[in-house]
Design a protein around this motif. Structure first.
Motif, PDB file in Angstrom:
ATOM      1  N   UNK A 106      -1.770   2.333  -2.648  1.00  0.00           N
ATOM      2  CA  UNK A 106      -0.832   3.383  -3.054  1.00  0.00           C
ATOM      3  C   UNK A 106      -1.519   4.731  -3.242  1.00  0.00           C
ATOM      4  N   UNK A 107      -2.783   4.695  -3.633  1.00  0.00           N
ATOM      5  CA  UNK A 107      -3.509   5.944  -3.886  1.00  0.00           C
ATOM      6  C   UNK A 107      -3.511   6.837  -2.649  1.00  0.00           C
ATOM      7  N   UNK A 108      -3.850   6.261  -1.509  1.00  0.00           N
ATOM      8  CA  UNK A 108      -3.939   7.031  -0.271  1.00  0.00           C
ATOM      9  C   UNK A 108      -2.569   7.331   0.311  1.00  0.00           C
ATOM     10  N   UNK A 109      -1.676   6.336   0.301  1.00  0.00           N
ATOM     11  CA  UNK A 109      -0.362   6.501   0.925  1.00  0.00           C
ATOM     12  C   UNK A 109       0.443   7.604   0.257  1.00  0.00           C
ATOM     13  N   UNK A 110       0.409   7.652  -1.091  1.00  0.00           N
ATOM     14  CA  UNK A 110       1.237   8.605  -1.830  1.00  0.00           C
ATOM     15  C   UNK A 110       0.430   9.743  -2.457  1.00  0.00           C
ATOM     16  N   UNK A 111      -0.851   9.844  -2.062  1.00  0.00           N
ATOM     17  CA  UNK A 111      -1.724  10.947  -2.498  1.00  0.00           C
ATOM     18  C   UNK A 111      -1.773  11.052  -4.028  1.00  0.00           C
ATOM     19  N   UNK A 112      -2.118   9.938  -4.648  1.00  0.00           N
ATOM     20  CA  UNK A 112      -2.193   9.845  -6.102  1.00  0.00           C
ATOM     21  C   UNK A 112      -3.647   9.821  -6.572  1.00  0.00           C
ATOM     22  N   UNK A 113      -3.831  10.013  -7.858  1.00  0.00           N
ATOM     23  CA  UNK A 113      -5.160   9.927  -8.477  1.00  0.00           C
ATOM     24  C   UNK A 113      -5.293   8.575  -9.175  1.00  0.00           C
ATOM     25  N   UNK A 114      -6.463   7.981  -9.058  1.00  0.00           N
ATOM     26  CA  UNK A 114      -6.747   6.703  -9.693  1.00  0.00           C
ATOM     27  C   UNK A 114      -7.168   6.951 -11.148  1.00  0.00           C
ATOM     28  N   UNK A 115      -6.310   6.536 -12.095  1.00  0.00           N
ATOM     29  CA  UNK A 115      -6.629   6.691 -13.515  1.00  0.00           C
ATOM     30  C   UNK A 115      -7.399   5.478 -14.044  1.00  0.00           C
TER      31      UNK A 115
END
Length: 370
Positions: free
Chosen positions: A250-259
């Motif tokens: 999901x991090x790459x697909x939706x351009x999110x930051x890993x908390x």
């Protein structure tokens, strides 16, 4: 020191040349295999062949280890398996290509399991329901389908069991045990204590409840249709105050930051997925068979059926009861047992079962080495 580094790099370059030469030679042989299979209408994916290859790789890693390894043997073995996953995935493409259906949208744990089994050189088809996955395989829209069947904490996935019972010509031919380590992801890199909302599939929220109570007790928990749908909600909140729980994809697909890379209550949490297709598999010597049966409502009948497994020394791995929609207060029993349905002693055991059950359905036999 620079000269020594140059020597090491020169040796790496020499090894790379040999690797590329061998990979090209391997692809030539794979192309020949693909041509052979096409002429005989054979499936490209052979679970029993890949199970044997996995065992071979593990053995080769053991014999290839130097006397004083600089790399942890477990790390080296895992890396080799990951590399070969992509080599085999590329082989599918050379042979003609595969399409694999999974429960979407992109980034779900089903998608992650499909990627981990087939690599990134296959075509993935996102479906909205488990029934749609089976229909995609049945109607040749996809070659294979990925279905979650059992979780190490929550047990059987009933939504998968019911459609598998239909006479569709689709059967279980492989499996993969996918560790489920939910990540915490948001649109901005905020610390967990600043989050306002945590969203995910209800199962993921449950699997991470203790961790969430400890690290972000202030955040309200909002159920979503899937972990991927939760990621979409997190991505829409550009302030970063909404976080999602789900797979690393999901991090790459939706351009999110890993908390947080893992927000699990239990790090052993694993989901067993089955791969369904239209083919059978040959016995490997270490197989698993999934089946379903029903019995008449007479005293001791279920006990008598279970005793047949004992008589033939068949180890039952799991047993689950499901209501029969067409017959209120009657039940189907789903079981996984050791052995292949075409090999002794399970073959003879199943023959005895046919004479002592109201219904017996073989859902598939497949390698049990994951």
């Amino acid at each position: 020191m620079a000269a020594e580094l140059d020597d090491i790099r020169a040796e790496i370059d020499s090894i790379d040349r040999e690797i590329v030469r061998l990979l090209v030679a391997r692809m030539q042989q794979v192309a020949l295999v693909g041509e052979y299979k096409r002429k005989r209408n054979l499936p490209l994916y052979a679970p029993e062949r890949e199970a044997a290859m996995s065992q071979k790789l593990t053995a080769l890693c053991e014999t290839a280890q130097p006397s004083a390894p600089l790399v942890n043997p477990h790390t080296a073995r895992q890396s080799i398996h990951n590399i070969y996953r992509q080599i085999i995935s590329s082989a599918y493409k050379v042979e003609g290509g595969l399409k694999v259906a999974y429960l979407g949208p992109e980034g779900t744990w089903s998608h992650q399991a499909a990627y981990n089994r087939f690599g990134n050189e296959v075509t993935f088809l996102a479906c909205t329901t488990f029934e749609a996955i089976i229909h995609a395989v049945e109607s040749n829209q996809a070659d294979y389908g990925m279905l979650p069947i059992e979780n190490s904490i929550a047990g059987f996935v009933s939504q998968t069991l019911d459609p598998l019972m239909r006479d569709t010509g689709v059967r279980i031919c492989s499996q993969i045990k996918q560790p489920v380590h939910n990540c915490l992801l948001a649109a901005a890199p905020l610390p967990p204590e600043q989050l306002h909302t945590i969203t995910s599939h209800p199962q993921a929220l449950k699997q991470c409840s203790t961790w969430l109570s400890k690290h972000c007790p202030q955040a309200r928990r909002v159920p979503a249709d899937s972990t991927a749908a939760a990621a979409q909600l997190a991505a829409a909140d550009t302030t970063g105050h909404t976080a999602a729980l789900g797979s690393p994809m999901l991090e790459k697909i939706y351009k999110l930051h890993m908390l947080s890379e893992t927000a699990q209550n239990d790090l052993s949490n694993t989901t067993r997925f089955v791969i369904v297709g239209k083919q059978g598999t040959r016995p490997t010597g270490k197989d698993r068979t999934s089946l379903a049966f029903s019995v008449n409502h007479t005293p001791g009948k279920l006990a008598a059926v279970l005793n047949i497994f004992h008589q033939y020394s068949i180890n039952m791995l799991c047993l689950n009861a499901r209501p029969m929609p067409s017959a209120p207060w009657r039940y189907l029993f789903f079981a996984d047992v050791e052995g292949h349905h075409t090999a002794s002693p399970l073959k003879e055991c199943l023959e005895a079962l046919r004479h002592n059950t109201a219904e017996l359905i073989i859902l598939g036999s497949y390698p049990d080495n994951d």
